[in-house]
Design an enzyme around this catalytic site. Structure first.
Site, PDB file in Angstrom:
ATOM      1  N   THR A   1       8.781  12.948   3.219  1.00  0.00           N
ATOM      2  CA  THR A   1       8.320  12.065   4.303  1.00  0.00           C
ATOM      3  C   THR A   1       9.207  10.822   4.409  1.00  0.00           C
ATOM      4  OG1 THR A   1       6.762  10.934   2.870  1.00  0.00           O
ATOM      5  CG2 THR A   1       5.928  12.822   4.083  1.00  0.00           C
ATOM      6  N   GLU A   2       9.326  10.347   5.646  1.00  0.00           N
ATOM      7  CA  GLU A   2      10.206   9.185   5.878  1.00  0.00           C
ATOM      8  C   GLU A   2       9.408   7.929   6.190  1.00  0.00           C
ATOM      9  OE1 GLU A   2      12.932  10.593   8.846  1.00  0.00           O
ATOM     10  OE2 GLU A   2      13.586  12.192   7.482  1.00  0.00           O
TER      11      GLU A   2
ATOM     12  N   GLY B   1      -0.125  11.051  -4.122  1.00  0.00           N
ATOM     13  CA  GLY B   1      -1.440  10.647  -4.635  1.00  0.00           C
ATOM     14  C   GLY B   1      -2.562  10.952  -3.653  1.00  0.00           C
ATOM     15  N   ASP B   2      -3.685  10.274  -3.852  1.00  0.00           N
ATOM     16  CA  ASP B   2      -4.859  10.516  -3.017  1.00  0.00           C
ATOM     17  C   ASP B   2      -4.589  10.114  -1.559  1.00  0.00           C
ATOM     18  OD1 ASP B   2      -6.142  11.372  -5.273  1.00  0.00           O
ATOM     19  OD2 ASP B   2      -7.109   9.448  -5.673  1.00  0.00           O
TER      20      ASP B   2
ATOM     21  N   GLU C   1      -7.498   4.184   1.452  1.00  0.00           N
ATOM     22  CA  GLU C   1      -7.071   3.536   2.703  1.00  0.00           C
ATOM     23  C   GLU C   1      -8.126   2.514   3.093  1.00  0.00           C
ATOM     24  OE1 GLU C   1      -4.070   4.377   4.191  1.00  0.00           O
ATOM     25  OE2 GLU C   1      -3.871   5.599   2.384  1.00  0.00           O
TER      26      GLU C   1
ATOM     27  N   ARG D   1      -1.041  -1.957 -10.315  1.00  0.00           N
ATOM     28  CA  ARG D   1      -1.644  -2.908  -9.358  1.00  0.00           C
ATOM     29  C   ARG D   1      -3.164  -2.813  -9.379  1.00  0.00           C
ATOM     30  NH1 ARG D   1      -0.054   1.589  -6.562  1.00  0.00           N
ATOM     31  NH2 ARG D   1      -1.290   2.364  -4.811  1.00  0.00           N
TER      32      ARG D   1
ATOM     33  N   PRO E   1       8.038  10.278  -1.298  1.00  0.00           N
ATOM     34  CA  PRO E   1       8.967   9.799  -2.324  1.00  0.00           C
ATOM     35  C   PRO E   1       8.568   8.439  -2.896  1.00  0.00           C
ATOM     36  CG  PRO E   1       9.939   9.546  -0.140  1.00  0.00           C
ATOM     37  CD  PRO E   1       8.606  10.204   0.065  1.00  0.00           C
TER      38      PRO E   1
HETATM   39  C1  LIG Z   1     -13.474  -2.688 -17.754  1.00  0.00           C
HETATM   40  C2  LIG Z   1     -13.066  -1.290 -17.554  1.00  0.00           C
HETATM   41  C3  LIG Z   1     -13.482  -0.818 -16.226  1.00  0.00           C
HETATM   42  C4  LIG Z   1     -12.973   0.538 -15.909  1.00  0.00           C
HETATM   43  C5  LIG Z   1     -13.669   1.106 -14.727  1.00  0.00           C
HETATM   44  C6  LIG Z   1     -12.776   2.024 -14.026  1.00  0.00           C
HETATM   45  C7  LIG Z   1     -13.481   2.827 -13.008  1.00  0.00           C
HETATM   46  C8  LIG Z   1     -12.456   3.490 -12.193  1.00  0.00           C
HETATM   47  C9  LIG Z   1     -13.028   4.438 -11.213  1.00  0.00           C
HETATM   48  C10 LIG Z   1     -11.965   4.776 -10.239  1.00  0.00           C
HETATM   49  C11 LIG Z   1     -12.448   5.701  -9.191  1.00  0.00           C
HETATM   50  C12 LIG Z   1     -11.304   6.046  -8.324  1.00  0.00           C
HETATM   51  C13 LIG Z   1     -11.702   6.836  -7.157  1.00  0.00           C
HETATM   52  C14 LIG Z   1     -10.481   7.171  -6.341  1.00  0.00           C
HETATM   53  C15 LIG Z   1      -9.898   6.321  -5.548  1.00  0.00           C
HETATM   54  C16 LIG Z   1      -8.601   6.632  -4.871  1.00  0.00           C
HETATM   55  O1  LIG Z   1      -8.815   7.296  -3.678  1.00  0.00           O
HETATM   56  C17 LIG Z   1      -7.862   5.342  -4.578  1.00  0.00           C
HETATM   57  C18 LIG Z   1      -6.468   5.638  -4.012  1.00  0.00           C
HETATM   58  O2  LIG Z   1      -5.713   6.363  -4.921  1.00  0.00           O
HETATM   59  P1  LIG Z   1      -4.105   6.516  -4.789  1.00  0.00           P
HETATM   60  O3  LIG Z   1      -3.789   6.997  -3.424  1.00  0.00           O
HETATM   61  O4  LIG Z   1      -3.718   7.514  -5.838  1.00  0.00           O
HETATM   62  O5  LIG Z   1      -3.522   5.172  -5.005  1.00  0.00           O
HETATM   63  N1  LIG Z   1      -7.740   4.563  -5.794  1.00  0.00           N
HETATM   64  C19 LIG Z   1      -8.378   3.429  -5.966  1.00  0.00           C
HETATM   65  O6  LIG Z   1      -9.058   2.938  -5.116  1.00  0.00           O
HETATM   66  C20 LIG Z   1      -8.183   2.749  -7.302  1.00  0.00           C
HETATM   67  C21 LIG Z   1      -9.430   2.172  -7.848  1.00  0.00           C
HETATM   68  C22 LIG Z   1      -9.142   1.595  -9.213  1.00  0.00           C
HETATM   69  C23 LIG Z   1     -10.164   0.594  -9.593  1.00  0.00           C
HETATM   70  C24 LIG Z   1      -9.886  -0.067 -10.891  1.00  0.00           C
HETATM   71  N1  LIG Z   2       7.887   8.013   3.263  1.00  0.00           N
HETATM   72  C1  LIG Z   2       6.868   7.161   3.183  1.00  0.00           C
HETATM   73  N2  LIG Z   2       7.095   5.825   3.268  1.00  0.00           N
HETATM   74  C2  LIG Z   2       6.079   4.949   3.144  1.00  0.00           C
HETATM   75  N3  LIG Z   2       4.777   5.308   2.955  1.00  0.00           N
HETATM   76  C3  LIG Z   2       4.507   6.620   2.866  1.00  0.00           C
HETATM   77  C4  LIG Z   2       5.528   7.611   2.978  1.00  0.00           C
HETATM   78  N4  LIG Z   2       4.948   8.841   2.840  1.00  0.00           N
HETATM   79  C5  LIG Z   2       3.625   8.617   2.665  1.00  0.00           C
HETATM   80  N5  LIG Z   2       3.353   7.295   2.673  1.00  0.00           N
HETATM   81  C6  LIG Z   2       2.053   6.600   2.485  1.00  0.00           C
HETATM   82  O1  LIG Z   2       2.015   6.104   1.161  1.00  0.00           O
HETATM   83  C7  LIG Z   2       0.669   5.820   0.830  1.00  0.00           C
HETATM   84  C8  LIG Z   2       0.413   6.034  -0.636  1.00  0.00           C
HETATM   85  O2  LIG Z   2       0.736   7.315  -0.979  1.00  0.00           O
HETATM   86  P1  LIG Z   2       0.224   8.073  -2.270  1.00  0.00           P
HETATM   87  O3  LIG Z   2       1.070   9.292  -2.356  1.00  0.00           O
HETATM   88  O4  LIG Z   2      -1.213   8.255  -2.209  1.00  0.00           O
HETATM   89  O5  LIG Z   2       0.633   7.109  -3.464  1.00  0.00           O
HETATM   90  P2  LIG Z   2      -0.278   6.118  -4.358  1.00  0.00           P
HETATM   91  O6  LIG Z   2      -1.193   6.996  -5.149  1.00  0.00           O
HETATM   92  O7  LIG Z   2       0.699   5.404  -5.221  1.00  0.00           O
HETATM   93  O8  LIG Z   2      -1.024   5.225  -3.436  1.00  0.00           O
HETATM   94  C9  LIG Z   2      -0.170   6.732   1.690  1.00  0.00           C
HETATM   95  O9  LIG Z   2      -1.007   5.940   2.458  1.00  0.00           O
HETATM   96  C10 LIG Z   2       0.822   7.456   2.576  1.00  0.00           C
HETATM   97  O10 LIG Z   2       0.365   7.496   3.904  1.00  0.00           O
END
Ligand SMILES: CCCCCCCCCCCCC/C=C/[C@@H](O)[C@H](COP(=O)(O)O)NC(=O)CCCCC
Ligand SMILES: Nc1ncnc2c1ncn2[C@@H]1O[C@H](COP(=O)(O)OP(=O)(O)O)[C@@H](O)[C@H]1O
Ligand SMILES: [Ca+2]
Length: 568
Positions: free
Chosen positions: A190-191, A217-218, A530, A331, A159
């Site tokens: 998930t909690e 997300g990822d 992570e 962020r 959530p």
């Molecule tokens: C000046 C313009 C520059 C633009 C370059 C952007 C290149 C972005 C490539 C991003 C690759 C992302 C690969 C995936 C990473 C994800 O696993 C990770 C976690 O995702 P989530 O759980 O959904 O939050 N995301 C990132 O590490 C974000 C990287 C963003 C960097 C700008």
């Molecule tokens: N109920 C919860 N409360 C807090 N964190 C959680 C919960 N369920 C999952 N997470 C954690 O939240 C983190 C981000 O989740 P994700 O779905 O990938 O969102 P985002 O893409 O915004 O990072 C993951 O590391 C996951 O382990």
């Protein structure tokens, strides 16, 4: 496009008051408007009715693969107004002697722009109730005979992922589609972090389900694979922590309903981060194998990765952004800009085992697409290789001379096991990487000026090749290791002692003053979003260890007259 096989059913039915010839085979449902006065052309055989048959008129002829029919439901139509089938209504109309037609509605997948799928529907009417019911039962029989479609799913919703919309997205966009398709679900919201992972590891009765779905997300997807891979190894008697044992592939498929910040795994395997599209891929029972990297430190298992393992720039962006979760997906943009300006570089040694005998390189123009032949070929090669795994591991040893080593100063060390395409970078970190070829693309960005690094980053968003720069090198590998400079052997360190001691002092000062340009000794690894607790790591690719409810990115349709059954 599939050709219709032997016809199971053929009738004249009506769609919005127009007469259609409707036919059903095992592969296709076709409805073709009846033309009252065919256009005569003296030089064409009679079956070429249209004068310009390059593109069939979508208003006249439609075909839908049976595999893409979501469901069929009975309706009744009275004087043009439709009602859901319900016995009481029918009786009233019969008594009153009104013109009552039977109808049924077929819900099916329709392709829209940018790889999005939508649920479309068409209602057929006919005056004969028996004919109508025959149609409904025949279509249902065809759907039931498709064993790849899931019937029971275990769903985990984070959530708090992305913009905190996971629950709403699932309830409003996905659950109604699952209900229409007759899929039953067990839903867990998930909690806490790792709730889904631990539930999968220890509690979930996996035998009851045909697949696991995560809404998030990822990071959420990462929890699911950690739970599922661990559980599969335990069930198969494999040590999940081993650096050398071949891991057993997971039989349950995983669906991702994107509701995160980057949604890279979904984007790179479907072509879009649209929840409805993902739900439809789950319903039709798609299957896409995926490579998984295991990450170890000193023979101790740390984590799995399927998308990005990044040290330096992407590790720093992640560490910085974690403190700004309240900003939501923005962020990453904030921390991305900050880390670009900070411009830290890190020293260390990368050693890697190039992928031998495979087709493809990271600089190819070809892309991993639905039904990718490179993944099929290299996947086959990997499974043959893992059969003689013991021998292979022996030849992987440093003494065999297969390993290559690079020492240097790096702004970023990235391993992309798939393209890592996402909305921020639609072609991804490594555009030619493959979802299931058993390799990862190791991208080394050496220390360079801010201007050059910006050129490289900007190329992620343009058509230009981001690797065509002197300070970048990229290798397709099966295994790699990284050792930060400060963890190197004593003899290595002695060589650099003088410089090292100077830097230790500065790195203390400069933690709070990054603008002075002096780099800290260590970054951290971004492992699919992570942060890893160790910097010295050993990474091994396990080809096709898991499967997604996806089919890879579909090529944009190229219209082919003869292959379209409507044009014949
Ligand atoms: C000046 C313009 C520059 C633009 C370059 C952007 C290149 C972005 C490539 C991003 C690759 C992302 C690969 C995936 C990473 C994800 O696993 C990770 C976690 O995702 P989530 O759980 O959904 O939050 N995301 C990132 O590490 C974000 C990287 C963003 C960097 C700008
Ligand atoms: N109920 C919860 N409360 C807090 N964190 C959680 C919960 N369920 C999952 N997470 C954690 O939240 C983190 C981000 O989740 P994700 O779905 O990938 O969102 P985002 O893409 O915004 O990072 C993951 O590391 C996951 O382990
Ligand atoms: Ca791969």
């Amino acid at each position: 496009m599939e050709r219709p096989g032997r016809l199971l059913l053929q009738s004249e039915l009506r769609v919005r008051n127009a007469a259609y010839d409707v036919s059903l085979s095992r592969s296709l449902l076709i409805w073709k408007r009846r033309t009252s006065s065919p256009v005569y052309h003296p030089f064409r055989p009679r079956f070429c009715v249209p004068l310009f048959p390059r593109r069939p008129d979508p208003g006249v002829c439609h075909s839908v693969p049976v595999s893409e029919i979501i469901s069929v439901r009975e309706e009744e139509e009275e004087n043009g107004s439709r009602q859901r089938d319900d016995g009481s209504w029918k009786k009233i109309r019969e008594r009153e002697g009104k013109d009552c037609r039977q109808a049924f509605t077929v819900l099916y997948v329709e392709r829209c722009r940018q790889h999005r799928w939508r649920c479309a529907e068409v209602t057929f009417t006919c005056s004969d109730e028996a004919v109508c019911q025959h149609w409904v039962s025949s279509i249902r029989e065809q759907l039931a005979s498709n064993t790849s479609r899931p019937k029971h799913l275990l769903v985990y919703i984070n959530p708090y992922g992305g913009k905190r919309q996971g629950k709403r997205i699932y309830e409003q966009k996905v659950a109604p589609l699952f209900t229409q398709a007759g899929i039953s679900t067990s839903v867990i919201v998930t909690e806490y972090a790792n709730h889904a992972r631990d539930h999968l590891k220890m509690e979930a009765e996996l035998k009851k389900f045909d697949g696991v779905v995560c809404v998030g997300g990822d990071g959420m997807f990462s929890e699911i694979i950690h739970g599922l891979i661990w559980r599969t190894q335990i069930d198969c008697g494999v040590d999940p922590n081993s650096t050398e044992e071949a891991l057993s592939p997971c039989s349950l498929r995983i669906g991702i309903i994107p509701a995160g910040s980057t949604d890279c795994i979904c984007f790179a395997s479907v072509g879009t981060n649209d929840p409805v599209t993902s739900a439809l891929h789950i319903i039709v029972g798609d299957s896409q194998p995926l490579d998984v990297c295991s990450v170890h430190h000193n023979n101790m298992f740390l984590r799995y990765s399927v998308s990005l393992l990044g040290y330096g720039f992407y590790g720093d962006v992640l560490s910085d952004s974690e403190r700004k979760r309240w900003m939501g997906p923005a962020r990453y943009d904030f921390s991305g800009l900050k880390m670009f300006l900070t411009h830290h570089y890190y020293e260390g040694t990368v050693s890697y085992l190039p992928a031998k005998g495979i087709i493809g390189t990271p600089r190819d123009a070809t892309r991993c697409r639905s039904g990718c032949v490179i993944c099929q070929h290299n996947g086959q090669l990997n499974s043959e290789r893992s059969e003689k795994y013991e021998m292979d591991e022996a030849s992987d040893s440093e003494s065999s001379g297969e390993w290559r080593t690079i020492r240097g100063k790096f702004l970023a060390i990235n391993a992309a096991s798939m393209s890592c395409a996402c909305p921020r970078s639609p072609k991804g970190l490594s555009p030619a990487a493959h979802l299931a070829d058993g390799t990862t693309d190791l991208i080394l960005v050496r220390k360079c000026s801010r201007f050059n690094f910006l050129r490289h980053l900007l190329r992620h968003t343009s058509k230009d090749d981001q690797f065509d720069l002197t300070f970048i090198e990229v290798h397709r590998v099966r295994r790699f290791r990284f050792m930060p400079r400060h963890c190197q052997s004593d003899s290595d360190l002695e060589l650099d002692l003088h410089e090292n001691s100077k830097r230790q002092i500065f790195s203390q000062i400069c933690k709070d003053h990054p603008a002075c340009g002096c780099a800290p000794a260590y970054s951290s690894w971004n492992c699919d979003g992570e942060i890893l607790t160790h910097t010295a790591i050993d990474v091994r690719v396990h080809g096709q260890l898991i499967k997604l409810f996806a089919r890879g990115i579909e090529e944009l349709p190229v219209f082919e007259d003869l292959s379209n059954p409507c044009a014949i």
